[in-house]
Write a protein that holds these residues in place. Structure first.
Motif, PDB file in Angstrom:
ATOM      1  N   UNK A 144       0.826  -1.210   0.000  1.00 23.87           N
ATOM      2  CA  UNK A 144       0.000   0.000   0.000  1.00 23.87           C
ATOM      3  C   UNK A 144       0.856   1.255   0.000  1.00 23.87           C
ATOM      4  N   UNK A 145       1.936   1.223   0.754  1.00 18.70           N
ATOM      5  CA  UNK A 145       2.827   2.384   0.775  1.00 18.70           C
ATOM      6  C   UNK A 145       3.551   2.551  -0.566  1.00 18.70           C
ATOM      7  N   UNK A 148      -5.095  -5.164  -7.368  1.00 19.64           N
ATOM      8  CA  UNK A 148      -6.481  -5.537  -7.600  1.00 19.64           C
ATOM      9  C   UNK A 148      -6.521  -6.759  -8.495  1.00 19.64           C
ATOM     10  N   UNK A 149      -7.273  -6.669  -9.586  1.00 21.38           N
ATOM     11  CA  UNK A 149      -7.314  -7.760 -10.559  1.00 21.38           C
ATOM     12  C   UNK A 149      -6.418  -7.471 -11.763  1.00 21.38           C
ATOM     13  N   UNK A 150      -5.441  -6.652 -11.565  1.00 22.05           N
ATOM     14  CA  UNK A 150      -4.473  -6.362 -12.618  1.00 22.05           C
ATOM     15  C   UNK A 150      -3.315  -7.344 -12.500  1.00 22.05           C
ATOM     16  N   UNK A 200       6.835 -12.949 -13.063  1.00 16.21           N
ATOM     17  CA  UNK A 200       6.843 -12.325 -14.390  1.00 16.21           C
ATOM     18  C   UNK A 200       5.486 -12.413 -15.085  1.00 16.21           C
ATOM     19  N   UNK A 201       4.908 -13.609 -15.144  1.00 19.97           N
ATOM     20  CA  UNK A 201       3.581 -13.731 -15.759  1.00 19.97           C
ATOM     21  C   UNK A 201       2.541 -12.980 -14.949  1.00 19.97           C
ATOM     22  N   UNK A 202       2.697 -12.988 -13.635  1.00 19.83           N
ATOM     23  CA  UNK A 202       1.720 -12.337 -12.750  1.00 19.83           C
ATOM     24  C   UNK A 202       1.592 -10.844 -13.047  1.00 19.83           C
ATOM     25  N   UNK A 203       2.710 -10.181 -13.337  1.00 20.87           N
ATOM     26  CA  UNK A 203       2.647  -8.741 -13.604  1.00 20.87           C
ATOM     27  C   UNK A 203       2.376  -8.435 -15.077  1.00 20.87           C
ATOM     28  N   UNK A 204       2.134  -9.476 -15.881  1.00 24.57           N
ATOM     29  CA  UNK A 204       1.659  -9.256 -17.243  1.00 24.57           C
ATOM     30  C   UNK A 204       2.611  -9.590 -18.363  1.00 24.57           C
ATOM     31  N   UNK A 205       3.853  -9.924 -18.043  1.00 21.64           N
ATOM     32  CA  UNK A 205       4.809 -10.199 -19.110  1.00 21.64           C
ATOM     33  C   UNK A 205       4.401 -11.404 -19.950  1.00 21.64           C
TER      34      UNK A 205
END
Length: 234
Positions: free
Chosen positions: A66-67, A125-127, A173-178
């Motif tokens: 959050x920070x 969130x769901x990103x 890596x996949x989690x953040x969209x790569x």
């Protein structure tokens, strides 16, 4: 294409460093722009802590993610994190270049991941997965290890290499969209001949010259799940 190579090896003359240099020279020869973050040379701080924020929304209780969100928004996040985040967002391709330590990445690289893959920018969130903050970019893991190739796989003594790399390939890596490409692996590196090392460098150069032909690994997509993230019927 813009490329960021994040290199994590304590020895400047290592074969892992030779792979870093091969990547840089090969990609630059193709006309790509390349930046290198050499974490040991930078004396990178791998420890995520309250010191990463000049000011905090909640000074009494640290919720790091959050920070992070507020730190980026308010420009109060540590300067070293912001500098690396700027490189990350600039890059179309991220290469993580490292030796395997204890079935994982070196602590220096883990700390880069912890501090630089900032909540609210890279995920939140769901990103995540195909909706992650870094969707549309590619990632390549380049690693060296001491084990022989036959030690990894179904029924092998260490099990499949993909299982060992799952926290990095899928959970990071996949989690953040790569779009995560098949890793490049140099096996048994501390014990092989110079000729064998040259063969690995040659294979790596060829791989880098044809990255556009690579098909990414398959990971979940959000459209395969309902609003509560239960799988949809096939």
């Amino acid at each position: 294409m813009n490329v960021l190579i994040v290199h994590a090896h304590p020895e400047p003359q290592s074969f892992t460093a030779a792979l870093r240099d091969q990547a840089r020279s090969t990609l630059e020869a193709q006309g790509h722009q390349v930046q290198v973050s050499d974490l040991y040379a930078m004396n990178w701080n791998p420890v995520a802590s309250a010191a990463d924020f000049a000011s905090r929304d909640n000074p009494d209780y640290l919720v790091y993610a959050l920070e992070q969100r507020l730190g980026v928004k308010n420009q109060s996040i540590a300067a070293d994190i912001q500098a690396e985040l700027d490189k990350l967002l600039w890059a179309d391709l991220l290469i993580l270049n490292f030796p395997v330590f204890w079935f994982s990445v070196p602590a220096m690289l883990k700390g880069w991941i912890d501090r630089v893959l900032v909540s609210g920018v890279c995920y939140g969130g769901k990103r995540f997965y195909d909706q992650g903050g870094l969707a549309g970019k590619k990632a390549l893991v380049t690693l060296t290890l001491g084990g022989r190739e036959h030690m990894f796989g179904e029924g092998a003594i260490h099990g499949p290499l993909q299982d060992m790399l799952r926290p990095l390939l899928r959970g990071t890596l996949a989690y953040v969209g790569y779009d995560v490409l098949e890793p490049f692996v140099a096996w048994h590196v501390p014990y092989i001949s110079q000729e064998a090392r040259e063969a690995f460098l040659h294979s790596y150069r060829q791989r880098l010259q044809h990255l556009a032909d690579d098909q990414p690994l398959v990971f979940p997509r959000l459209d395969q799940f309902d609003e509560a993230l239960y799988p949809l019927p096939v």
